[in-house]
Design an enzyme around this catalytic site. Structure first.
Site, mmCIF file in Angstrom:
data_model
loop_
_atom_site.group_PDB
_atom_site.id
_atom_site.type_symbol
_atom_site.label_atom_id
_atom_site.label_comp_id
_atom_site.label_asym_id
_atom_site.label_seq_id
_atom_site.Cartn_x
_atom_site.Cartn_y
_atom_site.Cartn_z
ATOM 1 N N ASP A 26 15.893 -61.288 27.105
ATOM 2 C CA ASP A 26 15.769 -60.768 25.742
ATOM 3 C C ASP A 26 16.557 -61.636 24.758
ATOM 4 O O ASP A 26 17.456 -62.396 25.159
ATOM 5 C CB ASP A 26 16.334 -59.332 25.756
ATOM 6 C CG ASP A 26 15.743 -58.434 24.685
ATOM 7 O OD1 ASP A 26 15.128 -58.944 23.741
ATOM 8 O OD2 ASP A 26 15.928 -57.203 24.794
ATOM 9 N N ASP B 284 8.105 -53.712 20.877
ATOM 10 C CA ASP B 284 8.799 -52.485 21.280
ATOM 11 C C ASP B 284 7.993 -51.266 20.890
ATOM 12 O O ASP B 284 8.347 -50.139 21.249
ATOM 13 C CB ASP B 284 10.182 -52.418 20.614
ATOM 14 C CG ASP B 284 11.211 -53.145 21.450
ATOM 15 O OD1 ASP B 284 10.888 -53.533 22.586
ATOM 16 O OD2 ASP B 284 12.338 -53.326 20.958
HETATM 17 C C1 DGJ Z 1 14.874 -55.093 22.858
HETATM 18 C C2 DGJ Z 1 13.698 -55.092 23.788
HETATM 19 O O1 DGJ Z 1 12.527 -55.398 23.102
HETATM 20 C C3 DGJ Z 1 13.606 -53.740 24.481
HETATM 21 O O2 DGJ Z 1 12.480 -53.689 25.303
HETATM 22 C C4 DGJ Z 1 14.862 -53.489 25.261
HETATM 23 O O3 DGJ Z 1 14.952 -54.403 26.317
HETATM 24 C C5 DGJ Z 1 16.064 -53.591 24.350
HETATM 25 N N1 DGJ Z 1 16.073 -54.814 23.603
HETATM 26 C C6 DGJ Z 1 17.333 -53.475 25.139
HETATM 27 O O4 DGJ Z 1 18.441 -53.661 24.372
#
Ligand code: DGJ
Length: 729
Positions: free
Chosen positions: A469, A539
């Site tokens: 990430d 997300d």
């Molecule tokens: C952002 C990501 O897009 C999410 O899926 C998740 O992993 C969060 N970060 C975790 O902090």
């Protein structure tokens, strides 16, 4: 072999035919694939582009119409008043450049008969500066990659702007299709006629670059293109940093496309004797609509870019939306069990498992300290790995190794953090999660980031999946590693540093599945994708928005890489409520996964999900490795439909999603594409609802009939859906 060494080996091993400059005696430089061609000519030592599009039978004729050709790589100082491919400040302050064609050579890739290389050498007429234009043509996929390099042999220079690709198009009108959005609202498709003037789409966000504008496009020539009709040029910049795509249309209806690293705040100092390589730009062309552009990119990406391109992607259950950072060992062990019960093949423990002095219990702490939180997880990963092994699934984890917030690392290495001197860091910005970026232009930081991955994998070799990430963008910058007069190099050297870390990781762990994530889809470009198995598109897992997000992003990136997870309602991001069947069907059209706490679901819901996962496993080869044909666009109708067809056209899987209530209460009709007209297909339904999704379920039709007439569905209300399987007899 790394990509860089492969390139060098290719250069050394091959015996290229070198053609040198003599006034107007240079033959046409033909860079060709099976069906497309980029043709260049030399006119008075100036390199010109004659044509990009359909391959021509006798390219020699371009020599007779040199006067129609346009500057292939115009530079500041050459007199061209349009957008310019290159601008350099030379060592003595001269801001002009003049490039003369010197030679070119072409050679077959020694290890892949499908690839042909071409390199054109241009020299500055006054200074020891060489510009190389390199092309890599993929015959079957009809993709041509282009890049530029600058070699400064004797002086320190500043590269003020440099395009990976400069393309001249000629048509009476241009229709641009591209992706735009925001975090949680990624990859919406926008199509517009380009008016005269310059349109620029770019990113200046440093490390998260594809949330807003994406670095990929399609341009239809003359008329708006359909899925199966119209001439279209497609492009995708393979760069994970700041980018700039510009499209200039002049009054004579010439179009100049500029694609490359964003020159914004990025004058790049190249030291004496240095070489600067731009990222690759991938181009493709279709005489028959946008669908072929998509299939060309998918084929090329699946063969040459993605990690383990032929490996069927497993079904994942990710913990993020289910438990966030609020878990303990017992919760995770139970989730692993339930993931296995559902039929998932990998369980991914997302954010929240690390940090002791600065425990990662919320987003304000812990990044940088990649030691397992002993309070939450007293047995580390050991018990999870044992349980996953016992249940026959893989265990995976989340990391964000480029970032730092209050942590022991930050205490020890404040000098590793990107920050403008003499000012407090910009921490107040929204969506920045109290975190800062580690300076990957610094080789020691590159080693640290590599060691985070390597250290975890060395200790836990059974970890089969890593979600990588990156959650901060960078509206300012300052490198404590680079000298004051080379600060413009930061975001470029950062991305090159990141790629070199990726390269080391992929070389050492080629079979560890790596998911590309950046606050959702902040890094979906073919540069980063070249080191990953899959990406997290957004997300926003609300199935209704995902119809649009996946529709958009799949224009350029294949379903096998598109992680699509069934989540709970009300949706984590939108609070939207959609039926479970709809959520499942939408997720099935990509790489199916689950993003919820199974404990919160009813036994009935769990049964439905596990049955859907079992059915997905029977059709996923077609979805992940087949050809995508878009049928009805949700942007143009009240529903979306598409079909994946296996390469041998013996199987197909079609999806239909209603996005809006149809006031006419008219049943969506699926009129197929891509089938074999001469074969007969039996239609069945996957994950059926209470009644059949079509009166045609259980019947058989020829491909010809299905492509000319189609079948109708049995629904018209928003968030109703169906998945059909077609098997040739
Ligand atoms: C952002 C990501 O897009 C999410 O899926 C998740 O992993 C969060 N970060 C975790 O902090």
């Amino acid at each position: 072999m790394t990509r860089a060494t492969k390139f060098l080996a290719a250069m050394l091993l091959a015996l290229p035919a070198i053609v040198c400059a003599q006034k107007n005696s240079t033959p046409v430089i033909a860079i060709e694939t099976d069906a497309t061609g980029l043709y260049l000519v030399v006119d008075e030592l100036c390199l010109k582009q004659s044509h990009y599009g359909a391959r021509v039978a006798d390219p020699g004729q371009f020599l007779q119409v040199r006067d129609m050709a346009r500057d292939a790589y115009p530079v500041y100082g050459s007199g061209n008043p349009n957008e310019l491919a290159l601008a350099i400040t030379h060592g003595n302050g001269n801001v002009t450049t003049m490039l003369a064609y010197k030679s070119h050579r072409s050679w077959d890739d020694p290890s892949d008969g499908n690839i042909k290389w071409t390199e054109i050498t241009l020299e500055d007429t006054a200074y020891p500066v060489t510009v190389l234009l390199t092309y890599k043509a993929f015959a079957c996929e009809n993709v041509i990659q282009t890049m530029a390099s600058v070699v400064s042999r004797q002086q320190r220079i500043t590269i003020n702007s440099i395009a990976s690709c400069y393309l001249n198009l000629k048509s009476s009108a241009y229709y641009l299709s591209r992706l735009y959005g925001a975090p949680g609202f990624e990859s919406n498709l926008l199509s517009e006629r380009m008016s005269e003037g310059i349109k620029v789409f770019d990113s200046k966000r440093g490390v998260r670059n594809s949330h807003y504008d994406n670095q990929s496009f399609m341009i239809a020539l003359e008329n708006p293109a359909g899925e199966l009709t119209g001439e279209v040029v497609g492009g995708a910049l393979c760069w994970t940093g700041n980018f700039r795509m510009s499209y200039q249309v002049d009054v004579m209806h010439n179009c100049y496309v500029w694609a490359g690293i964003n020159p914004y705040q990025a004058g790049y100092v190249l030291l004496e004797g240095g070489r600067f390589d731009t990222p690759w730009m991938a181009l493709t062309y279709s005489p028959s609509g946008k669908g072929e552009i998509t299939r060309n990119f998918h084929d090329w990406g699946r063969k040459y870019m993605l990690n383990e391109p032929q490996r069927i992607r497993p079904v994942a259950l990710n913990s993020w939306e289910g438990v966030g950072m609020d878990f303990d060992q017992k919760t995770i062990l139970e989730m692993i069990d339930r993931a296995a019960d559902l039929g998932a093949e990998v369980f991914v423990l997302d954010d929240g498992w690390f940090g002791n002095k600065y425990p990662r219990n919320d987003e304000r702490n812990g990044l940088g300290d990649w030691d397992i939180n002993k309070k939450k997880l007293p047995d580390g990963f050991t018990k999870f790995i044992e349980r996953a092994r016992a249940r026959g699934i893989m265990f995976g984890i989340w990391i964000e190794p480029e970032m730092v917030n209050p942590s022991q690392l930050a205490e020890k290495h404040p000098d590793w953090i990107v920050k403008a001197p003499d000012r407090p860091p910009l921490m107040h910005l929204s969506r920045q999660r109290s975190q800062q970026i580690l300076d990957l232009s610094n080789p020691r930081v590159q080693d640290f980031v590599f060691d985070v991955f390597d250290g975890i994998l060395k200790q836990n070799p059974e970890i089969g999946y890593v979600k990588w990430d990156a959650n901060r963008y960078a509206p300012d910058h300052g490198s404590q590693y680079l000298p004051p007069d080379m600060q413009g190099n930061l975001w470029i050297d950062y991305v090159k540093g990141l790629y070199s870390v990726y390269e080391r990781i992929v070389k050492k762990y080629p079979h560890t599945i790596i998911q590309l994530c950046s606050s959702g889809g902040g890094r979906v470009d073919w540069g980063a994708m070249g080191y990953h198995h899959e990406f997290w598109p957004s997300d926003n897992t609300d199935a209704l928005q995902r119809v649009y997000t996946q529709w958009g992003i799949n224009h350029f990136f294949p379903a096998m890489a598109t992680s699509a997870h069934i989540s709970q309602v009300p949706n984590h991001t939108t609070s939207g409520v959609t039926p479970l069947k709809f959520r499942i069907d939408v997720a099935m059209s990509g790489r199916l996964g689950v993003e919820l706490q199974p404990r919160d679901m009813t036994p009935e819901e769990l049964k439905t999900i596990s049955s859907a996962i079992a059915q997905y496993k029977t059709i996923r080869e077609v979805i992940q490795l087949g050809d995508l044909y878009r049928l009805t666009s949700p942007y143009e109708d009240n529903f979306a439909s598409m079909v994946y067809v296996s390469k041998d056209r013996s199987q197909a899987v079609a999806f239909c999603f209603v996005t809006k209530y149809s006031p006419a209460q008219d049943y969506p009709v699926i009129r197929f594409s891509g089938l074999d007209p001469n074969r007969t297909y039996a239609i069945s339904e996957i994950n059926p609802g209470k009644s059949n999704g079509s009166p045609s379920v259980g019947k058989s039709f020829t491909g010809d009939f299905l492509m000319k007439n189609g079948i109708r569905t049995t629904f018209w209300r928003a968030c109703e859906s169906a998945v059909f399987r077609l098997n040739a007899k």
